[in-house]
Design a protein around this motif. Structure first.
Motif, PDB file in Angstrom:
ATOM      1  N   GLY A  92       0.800  -1.221   0.000  1.00 37.10           N
ATOM      2  CA  GLY A  92       0.000   0.000   0.000  1.00 37.10           C
ATOM      3  C   GLY A  92       0.831   1.268   0.000  1.00 37.10           C
ATOM      4  O   GLY A  92       0.360   2.326  -0.428  1.00 37.10           O
ATOM      5  N   GLN A  93       2.070   1.205   0.453  1.00 36.21           N
ATOM      6  CA  GLN A  93       2.934   2.394   0.513  1.00 36.21           C
ATOM      7  C   GLN A  93       3.604   2.701  -0.830  1.00 36.21           C
ATOM      8  O   GLN A  93       4.172   3.769  -1.001  1.00 36.21           O
ATOM      9  N   ARG A  94       3.516   1.783  -1.753  1.00 37.06           N
ATOM     10  CA  ARG A  94       4.118   2.030  -3.066  1.00 37.06           C
ATOM     11  C   ARG A  94       3.267   3.044  -3.836  1.00 37.06           C
ATOM     12  O   ARG A  94       2.091   3.245  -3.532  1.00 37.06           O
ATOM     13  N   VAL A  95       3.843   3.657  -4.839  1.00 34.31           N
ATOM     14  CA  VAL A  95       3.127   4.652  -5.646  1.00 34.31           C
ATOM     15  C   VAL A  95       1.895   4.006  -6.253  1.00 34.31           C
ATOM     16  O   VAL A  95       1.978   2.970  -6.908  1.00 34.31           O
ATOM     17  N   GLY A  96       0.740   4.585  -6.013  1.00 38.54           N
ATOM     18  CA  GLY A  96      -0.520   4.040  -6.517  1.00 38.54           C
ATOM     19  C   GLY A  96      -1.195   3.105  -5.528  1.00 38.54           C
ATOM     20  O   GLY A  96      -2.351   2.754  -5.706  1.00 38.54           O
ATOM     21  N   GLY A  97      -0.473   2.687  -4.501  1.00 37.37           N
ATOM     22  CA  GLY A  97      -1.057   1.858  -3.445  1.00 37.37           C
ATOM     23  C   GLY A  97      -1.657   0.561  -3.951  1.00 37.37           C
ATOM     24  O   GLY A  97      -1.147  -0.070  -4.869  1.00 37.37           O
ATOM     25  N   TYR A  98      -2.781   0.209  -3.342  1.00 39.58           N
ATOM     26  CA  TYR A  98      -3.437  -1.060  -3.667  1.00 39.58           C
ATOM     27  C   TYR A  98      -4.169  -1.022  -5.006  1.00 39.58           C
ATOM     28  O   TYR A  98      -4.510  -2.068  -5.556  1.00 39.58           O
ATOM     29  N   SER A  99      -4.402   0.165  -5.543  1.00 43.76           N
ATOM     30  CA  SER A  99      -5.131   0.252  -6.808  1.00 43.76           C
ATOM     31  C   SER A  99      -4.270  -0.174  -8.006  1.00 43.76           C
ATOM     32  O   SER A  99      -4.797  -0.477  -9.061  1.00 43.76           O
TER      33      SER A  99
END
Length: 130
Positions: A92-99
């Protein structure tokens, strides 16, 4: 050698070998990330301990070793569930998160700590079911 081995011993040996192999993969993944969080050291240290304890228990059934193994498996069960939480949060912390479905492919592997949970649970089943 395997003739007459009860299922408990075979499962304990399997659990030990599975933890040994899993420990190699966990160490490689966490080293690749330069151990950015102190929590990353926990499965790297405990995995080989779990493996050795399970393998020795498969060949030497001592009461104190059974207690130690049970303690290790409970620690592994709870700790790896926390690891799954950390991995999920990391995605979730990555760019764009869970989407972004790509984050589930390149981010922290959520299934790896859950595999450790499953192996710990199998170790407990082998210990208590027999």
């Amino acid at each position: 050698m395997w003739q007459g081995w009860p299922l408990e011993r075979v499962l304990l040996l399997f659990v030990g070998l599975a933890f040994a192999m899993l420990s190699v993969q966990v160490t490689l993944f966490h080293a690749r990330q330069n151990f950015r969080r102190w929590e990353m050291w926990v499965p790297v240290i405990e995995g080989p301990l779990f493996a050795v304890t399970a393998i020795v228990l498969a060949f030497y059934n001592a009461g104190w070793l059974r207690v130690l193994f049970a303690l290790f498996m409970w620690i592994g069960l709870v700790g790896s569930l926390y690891g799954a939480y950390l991995h999920t949060a990391g995605v979730g912390q990555r760019v764009g998160g869970y989407s972004q479905s790509q984050n589930f492919l390149v981010g922290p592997p959520i299934m790896l700590p859950l595999l450790m949970t499953a192996i710990s649970a199998l170790g407990l089943l082998a210990l208590y079911w027999g």
